[in-house]
Design a protein around this motif. Structure first.
Motif, PDB file in Angstrom:
ATOM      1  N   PHE A  33       0.761  -1.210  -0.088  1.00 36.93           N
ATOM      2  CA  PHE A  33      -0.051  -0.156  -0.041  1.00 36.93           C
ATOM      3  C   PHE A  33       1.060   1.357   0.086  1.00 36.93           C
ATOM      4  N   ARG A  34       0.457   2.199  -0.644  1.00 39.45           N
ATOM      5  CA  ARG A  34       1.132   3.491  -0.888  1.00 39.45           C
ATOM      6  C   ARG A  34       2.374   3.534  -1.285  1.00 39.45           C
ATOM      7  N   LYS A  35       2.726   2.377  -2.292  1.00 38.75           N
ATOM      8  CA  LYS A  35       3.918   2.175  -3.002  1.00 38.75           C
ATOM      9  C   LYS A  35       5.026   1.511  -2.033  1.00 38.75           C
ATOM     10  N   SER A  36       4.441   1.214  -0.694  1.00 38.73           N
ATOM     11  CA  SER A  36       5.321   0.443   0.080  1.00 38.73           C
ATOM     12  C   SER A  36       4.950  -1.160   0.110  1.00 38.73           C
ATOM     13  N   ARG A  37       6.202  -2.085   0.333  1.00 37.53           N
ATOM     14  CA  ARG A  37       5.919  -3.492   0.274  1.00 37.53           C
ATOM     15  C   ARG A  37       6.265  -3.984   1.793  1.00 37.53           C
ATOM     16  N   PHE A  38       5.616  -5.170   2.109  1.00 33.89           N
ATOM     17  CA  PHE A  38       5.972  -5.698   3.293  1.00 33.89           C
ATOM     18  C   PHE A  38       5.676  -7.283   3.296  1.00 33.89           C
ATOM     19  N   ARG A  39       6.669  -7.854   3.771  1.00 32.58           N
ATOM     20  CA  ARG A  39       6.678  -9.425   3.709  1.00 32.58           C
ATOM     21  C   ARG A  39       6.225  -9.732   5.245  1.00 32.58           C
ATOM     22  N   ALA A  40       4.994 -10.559   5.287  1.00 31.49           N
ATOM     23  CA  ALA A  40       4.491 -10.808   6.812  1.00 31.49           C
ATOM     24  C   ALA A  40       4.366 -12.391   6.830  1.00 31.49           C
ATOM     25  N   SER A  41       4.752 -12.512   8.288  1.00 28.99           N
ATOM     26  CA  SER A  41       4.632 -14.008   8.559  1.00 28.99           C
ATOM     27  C   SER A  41       3.880 -14.126   9.736  1.00 28.99           C
ATOM     28  N   LEU A  42       2.646 -15.140   9.695  1.00 25.83           N
ATOM     29  CA  LEU A  42       1.995 -15.201  10.909  1.00 25.83           C
ATOM     30  C   LEU A  42       1.927 -16.813  11.352  1.00 25.83           C
ATOM     31  N   MET A  43       1.818 -16.900  12.758  1.00 27.46           N
ATOM     32  CA  MET A  43       1.907 -18.242  13.073  1.00 27.46           C
ATOM     33  C   MET A  43       1.077 -18.223  14.531  1.00 27.46           C
ATOM     34  N   HIS A  44       0.599 -19.360  15.033  1.00 24.99           N
ATOM     35  CA  HIS A  44       0.060 -19.762  16.183  1.00 24.99           C
ATOM     36  C   HIS A  44       1.099 -20.042  17.323  1.00 24.99           C
ATOM     37  N   GLN A  45       1.065 -19.487  18.321  1.00 28.25           N
ATOM     38  CA  GLN A  45       2.088 -20.182  19.612  1.00 28.25           C
ATOM     39  C   GLN A  45       1.163 -20.257  20.930  1.00 28.25           C
ATOM     40  N   LYS A  46       1.821 -20.525  21.970  1.00 28.03           N
ATOM     41  CA  LYS A  46       1.054 -21.016  23.284  1.00 28.03           C
ATOM     42  C   LYS A  46       0.509 -19.990  23.591  1.00 28.03           C
ATOM     43  N   ASP A  47       0.759 -18.609  23.422  1.00 22.01           N
ATOM     44  CA  ASP A  47      -0.184 -17.522  24.117  1.00 22.01           C
ATOM     45  C   ASP A  47      -1.169 -16.807  22.998  1.00 22.01           C
ATOM     46  N   GLY A  48      -1.048 -17.256  21.715  1.00 22.33           N
ATOM     47  CA  GLY A  48      -1.953 -16.736  20.639  1.00 22.33           C
ATOM     48  C   GLY A  48      -1.275 -16.529  19.235  1.00 22.33           C
ATOM     49  N   VAL A  49      -1.844 -15.592  18.708  1.00 21.24           N
ATOM     50  CA  VAL A  49      -1.148 -15.318  17.487  1.00 21.24           C
ATOM     51  C   VAL A  49      -0.037 -14.377  17.276  1.00 21.24           C
ATOM     52  N   SER A  50       1.026 -14.694  16.746  1.00 23.71           N
ATOM     53  CA  SER A  50       2.107 -13.885  16.512  1.00 23.71           C
ATOM     54  C   SER A  50       2.369 -13.398  15.080  1.00 23.71           C
ATOM     55  N   GLY A  51       2.793 -12.174  14.788  1.00 23.59           N
ATOM     56  CA  GLY A  51       3.135 -11.868  13.445  1.00 23.59           C
ATOM     57  C   GLY A  51       4.349 -11.021  13.533  1.00 23.59           C
ATOM     58  N   SER A  52       5.250 -11.324  12.324  1.00 23.44           N
ATOM     59  CA  SER A  52       6.372 -10.563  11.932  1.00 23.44           C
ATOM     60  C   SER A  52       6.241  -9.926  10.559  1.00 23.44           C
ATOM     61  N   TYR A  53       6.570  -8.529  10.599  1.00 23.66           N
ATOM     62  CA  TYR A  53       6.445  -7.796   9.239  1.00 23.66           C
ATOM     63  C   TYR A  53       7.741  -7.222   8.910  1.00 23.66           C
ATOM     64  N   ARG A  54       8.297  -7.885   7.542  1.00 26.09           N
ATOM     65  CA  ARG A  54       9.720  -7.481   7.360  1.00 26.09           C
ATOM     66  C   ARG A  54       9.329  -6.138   6.163  1.00 26.09           C
ATOM     67  N   ILE A  55      10.078  -4.914   6.402  1.00 24.33           N
ATOM     68  CA  ILE A  55      10.001  -4.038   5.618  1.00 24.33           C
ATOM     69  C   ILE A  55      10.703  -3.916   4.226  1.00 24.33           C
ATOM     70  N   VAL A  56      10.337  -4.328   2.881  1.00 25.10           N
ATOM     71  CA  VAL A  56      10.907  -4.533   1.876  1.00 25.10           C
ATOM     72  C   VAL A  56      11.436  -3.172   1.267  1.00 25.10           C
ATOM     73  N   PRO A  57      12.636  -3.077   0.905  1.00 24.21           N
ATOM     74  CA  PRO A  57      13.193  -1.726   0.187  1.00 24.21           C
ATOM     75  C   PRO A  57      12.217  -1.266  -0.977  1.00 24.21           C
TER      76      PRO A  57
END
Length: 520
Positions: free
Chosen positions: A224-248
């Protein structure tokens, strides 16, 4: 006038940023149903029209602070005093107690608790992340899904401008970013499992939400807005975790990435091969994606070929220049790397880019493709050339390894092993080693004596080879990294001795310069 616009106008009046007449005129011009975004953007453009760049940037921060304050207060449902007086000039008898509301945003601005993220073109500007935190986490419980989605987009854009590489949002944890390899907490708010799931899934489509629920993990790309991000979601013992890598946003050249000029020439020669296997390796977060994009761009500008890339997900977009570039994403355009690689061979490719080579079938297909007339460029999560060869060969059963060693010895063109280290200016720079296949290297690979590769690289400078220690020494000599950084990443005692000698020369030069200064 909508409630959030009322709070916006009220705060501006309290801070004497506009007059009541100006507010009324703008409301009449835009209409009573104009959203807060339109009202604030229009006002900002007019106020900044004749300002210097510095004053305009300061104004951007102030307007964003008022904007965030207005959205926060509107979520309470309370009407500002000035508008209550206009609609109800006489107070109603025995009014019900109202929630406490501030009359002005001035104190919050002075306290520096609302970082600026609004800009003249609507894109987030740099915020003082470490010092101020993000107020969005304080008000997220008052937001609906649409508002929460906009909050996530704004947050990612802010972090992009801040220079962070990753954003992490996990259940029962405070949100944090990674910047220059260091972790920085961006809020003291503990994300509950409920809101960890909402924040991490609010930007997903219904189909993606269903897939995440079934598979319990997901990789995808956001744009969005000419910016790109690589996202990775997973379930773990406490709930959901997300990691968002900012792409040049732009493809950087090898020089801009920090490769030394002589090594840039070597790498460009490797990309010129019509066939063979070229590997870019390094730990996670070492910049392999940007290096891979730079290699594709070199071929795209110099050659007239068909390039097929297979990625998970597509990160940096490549426009066709001299080459025709076809980009495929695992999970959307193909089911797996191995299937995509097999299918690519029927699409008349000249160059095949493989985002990750991690299983036997993918590696076997890559070596076969390299032997049958294609240039294959792939990545592996290994730390040096010897480990790369071991990883490449050890995935095969023992009865196949002799054959695979012979095939690799003939098809390998080179290996670029890289990592990121702190630079002298407080940012990051790349440290690397380059293996170029020649008769000596091919013999070592065929015989399975990969432990000898290090010594061959040390004496193979005429072929364009360099070790990690030699790169660190060169970067120390030109001032890119400090002595401490170079020493911390070196293991070769001979090069460490050269580093100490270079450091001693510098100290002697400083003492000599200081003595001459005292004499004058």
């Amino acid at each position: 006038m909508q409630l959030d616009v009322q709070w916006f106008v009220s705060a501006l009046l309290d801070n004497e940023m506009i007059t009541l007449e100006e507010a009324v005129n703008l409301d009449n011009e835009l209409g009573s149903n104009a959203p807060l975004q339109t009202y604030a953007q229009t006002l900002l453009e007019r106020m900044a029209a004749n300002m210097s760049e510095e004053d305009a940037n300061n104004l951007v921060g102030m307007i964003q602070q008022v904007y965030d304050f207005a959205a926060e207060q509107a979520a309470t449902g309370v009407v500002p005093d000035i508008f209550i007086q206009e609609v109800e000039p006489e107070p109603a008898p025995e009014p019900a107690p109202e929630p406490k509301r501030p009359k002005t945003v001035a104190k919050k601005i002075a306290a520096g608790k609302l970082p600026g993220s609004f800009s003249k073109d609507g894109i987030a500007a740099t915020a003082d992340v470490a010092g101020n935190g993000f107020p969005c986490f304080d008000i997220m419980t008052n937001l609906n899904d649409q508002q929460l989605g906009e909050m996530m987009k704004s947050l990612l854009l802010q972090l992009n401008d801040y220079g962070a590489s990753d954003l992490h949002i996990s259940a029962n944890s405070r949100p944090f970013v990674r910047r220059n390899l260091n972790i920085e907490r961006i809020s003291d708010v503990l994300i509950t499992p409920e809101y960890a799931e909402r924040l991490n899934t609010v930007l997903l489509t219904e189909e993606q939400k269903k897939k995440f629920k079934e598979e319990l993990e997901m990789n995808f790309a956001l744009e969005f807005r000419k910016s790109r991000f690589r996202a990775s979601l997973m379930h773990q013992k406490d709930g959901v975790s997300g990691s968002y890598r900012i792409v040049p946003e732009e493809i950087r050249t090898l020089e801009e990435l920090g490769f030394l000029p002589k090594d840039v020439d070597t790498i460009k020669r490797l990309v010129d091969f019509p066939n063979g296997l070229l590997l870019v390796t390094g730990p996670i977060g070492s910049g392999k994606t940007t290096t891979l994009a730079a290699l594709v761009d070199i071929a795209n500008r110099k050659r007239e070929d068909h390039i097929i890339t297979v990625e998970d997900p597509i990160e940096i977009l490549q426009e066709s220049k001299k080459c025709q570039v076809t980009q495929r994403q695992v999970g959307i355009h193909t089911n797996s790397y191995s299937r995509a690689l097999r299918a690519s061979l029927r699409e008349d490719p000249d160059i095949i880019i493989i985002g990750e080579m991690f299983d036997l079938e993918t590696i076997e297909n890559a070596i076969t493709a390299a032997e049958t007339g294609h240039l294959v460029i792939g990545t592996l999560h290994t730390c040096d050339a010897a480990n790369t060869m071991n990883r490449l060969l050890d995935v095969f059963p023992p009865n196949q390894q002799s054959q695979i060693r012979a095939m690799t010895a003939g098809s390998l063109r080179g290996i670029i092993c890289q990592r990121l280290v702190p630079s002298s200016d407080g940012n990051l720079t790349i440290a690397y080693e380059i293996l170029v296949n020649n008769m000596a290297v091919a013999s070592i690979i065929a015989d399975g004596k990969t432990f000898q590769l290090k010594g061959t690289m040390q004496i193979g400078q005429k072929s364009g080879m360099c070790t990690l220690e030699n790169t660190l020494l060169e970067k120390y000599k030109i001032g890119t990294i400090t002595y401490e950084t170079a020493l911390a990443n070196m293991a070769d005692p001979i090069v460490i001795q050269l580093l100490n000698t270079e450091m001693a020369k510098r100290e002697a030069q400083k003492l000599s310069a200081a003595a001459q200064a005292r004499q004058h």
